[in-house]
Write an enzyme that holds these catalytic residues in place. Structure first.
Site, PDB file in Angstrom:
ATOM      1  N   HIS A 109       0.657  -1.518   0.248  1.00  0.00           N
ATOM      2  CA  HIS A 109      -0.025   0.155   0.076  1.00  0.00           C
ATOM      3  C   HIS A 109       0.838   1.508   0.491  1.00  0.00           C
ATOM      4  CE1 HIS A 109       0.844  -1.424   4.190  1.00  0.00           C
ATOM      5  NE2 HIS A 109       0.497  -0.193   4.568  1.00  0.00           N
TER       6      HIS A 109
ATOM      7  N   HIS B 246       1.331   5.422   1.427  1.00  0.00           N
ATOM      8  CA  HIS B 246       0.735   6.354   2.368  1.00  0.00           C
ATOM      9  C   HIS B 246       0.391   7.590   0.800  1.00  0.00           C
ATOM     10  CE1 HIS B 246       0.367   4.557   5.621  1.00  0.00           C
ATOM     11  NE2 HIS B 246       1.156   3.562   5.236  1.00  0.00           N
TER      12      HIS B 246
HETATM   13  P1  5GP Z   1       1.964   0.510   7.094  1.00  0.00           P
HETATM   14  O1  5GP Z   1       2.590   0.812   8.934  1.00  0.00           O
HETATM   15  O2  5GP Z   1       1.652  -0.904   7.239  1.00  0.00           O
HETATM   16  O3  5GP Z   1       2.234   0.596   5.753  1.00  0.00           O
HETATM   17  O4  5GP Z   1      -0.047   0.977   7.268  1.00  0.00           O
HETATM   18  C1  5GP Z   1      -0.756   0.923   7.853  1.00  0.00           C
HETATM   19  C2  5GP Z   1      -1.925   1.574   7.615  1.00  0.00           C
HETATM   20  O5  5GP Z   1      -3.449   0.546   7.482  1.00  0.00           O
HETATM   21  C3  5GP Z   1      -1.227   2.217   8.688  1.00  0.00           C
HETATM   22  O6  5GP Z   1      -2.023   3.985   8.463  1.00  0.00           O
HETATM   23  C4  5GP Z   1      -3.639   1.764   9.360  1.00  0.00           C
HETATM   24  O7  5GP Z   1      -4.380   3.442  10.184  1.00  0.00           O
HETATM   25  C5  5GP Z   1      -3.710   1.707   8.394  1.00  0.00           C
HETATM   26  N1  5GP Z   1      -5.094   0.303   8.506  1.00  0.00           N
HETATM   27  C6  5GP Z   1      -4.985   0.119   9.322  1.00  0.00           C
HETATM   28  N2  5GP Z   1      -5.590  -1.112   9.160  1.00  0.00           N
HETATM   29  C7  5GP Z   1      -7.124   0.167   8.842  1.00  0.00           C
HETATM   30  C8  5GP Z   1      -8.656  -0.568   8.299  1.00  0.00           C
HETATM   31  O8  5GP Z   1      -8.778  -1.359   8.566  1.00  0.00           O
HETATM   32  N3  5GP Z   1      -8.852   0.521   7.850  1.00  0.00           N
HETATM   33  C9  5GP Z   1      -8.140   1.410   6.724  1.00  0.00           C
HETATM   34  N4  5GP Z   1      -8.632   2.074   6.707  1.00  0.00           N
HETATM   35  N5  5GP Z   1      -6.885   2.318   7.626  1.00  0.00           N
HETATM   36  C10 5GP Z   1      -6.195   0.343   8.366  1.00  0.00           C
END
Ligand code: 5GP
Length: 139
Positions: free
Chosen positions: A98, A100
């Protein structure tokens, strides 16, 4: 059961989806770092960028390219930080690739992406040459 993001793709859990096409989806982050913080994902589940096939990577970038100005304009941002946490050691928590898109504002107190790594290494010219050659040889 797939990742939490696959569950969003499948409509099994709710999300504020702001864009969707055949291969990609964009939706608001549930814990935004700034208003408009958006995630862009491939619908299919790949853990890291390294796992994404070329055609999906092309679609993913096309969606990111479309989303960045839309997100910035929607929240009247001055700029944005656009980044992937690519792997657990880089801070990736959800094992579904993903991107950001974090809107940035003058004086928001945040920093540049240069702050994400540890202490900067002191590399000699020949070490830099070796690293550059090694990377080039793998493409
Ligand atoms: P990572 O640390 O893996 O790069 O970021 C994961 C992101 O996914 C985090 O910013 C977190 O807030 C977001 N996130 C986690 N679970 C959910 C969810 O169920 N729905 C949404 N919309 N975002 C999520």
């Amino acid at each position: 059961m797939g990742t939490i993001f696959t569950q969003i793709v499948e409509g099994e859990i709710p999300a504020r989806i702001v864009y969707e096409d055949e291969t990609t989806v964009a939706f608001l982050d549930a814990n935004p770092l700034a208003p408009g913080h958006t995630l862009v994902i491939p619908k299919a589940e790949y853990e890291r960028l390294n796992d994404v096939p070329d055609d999906v990577a092309t679609d993913l970038y096309a969606t990111i390219h479309r989303m960045v100005p839309a997100v910035e304009e929607a929240v009247d941002a001055d700029a944005s930080t656009v980044a992937f946490n690519n792997g657990e050691e880089a801070g990736q928590e959800v094992p579904h690739v993903h991107c950001h898109i974090v809107p940035r504002f003058e004086g928001d107190g945040g920093g540049p992406i240069h702050g994400v790594a540890g202490e900067a290494p002191d590399l000699a010219d020949d070490e830099l040459d070796d690293i550059a050659a090694d990377i080039e040889s793998r493409i």
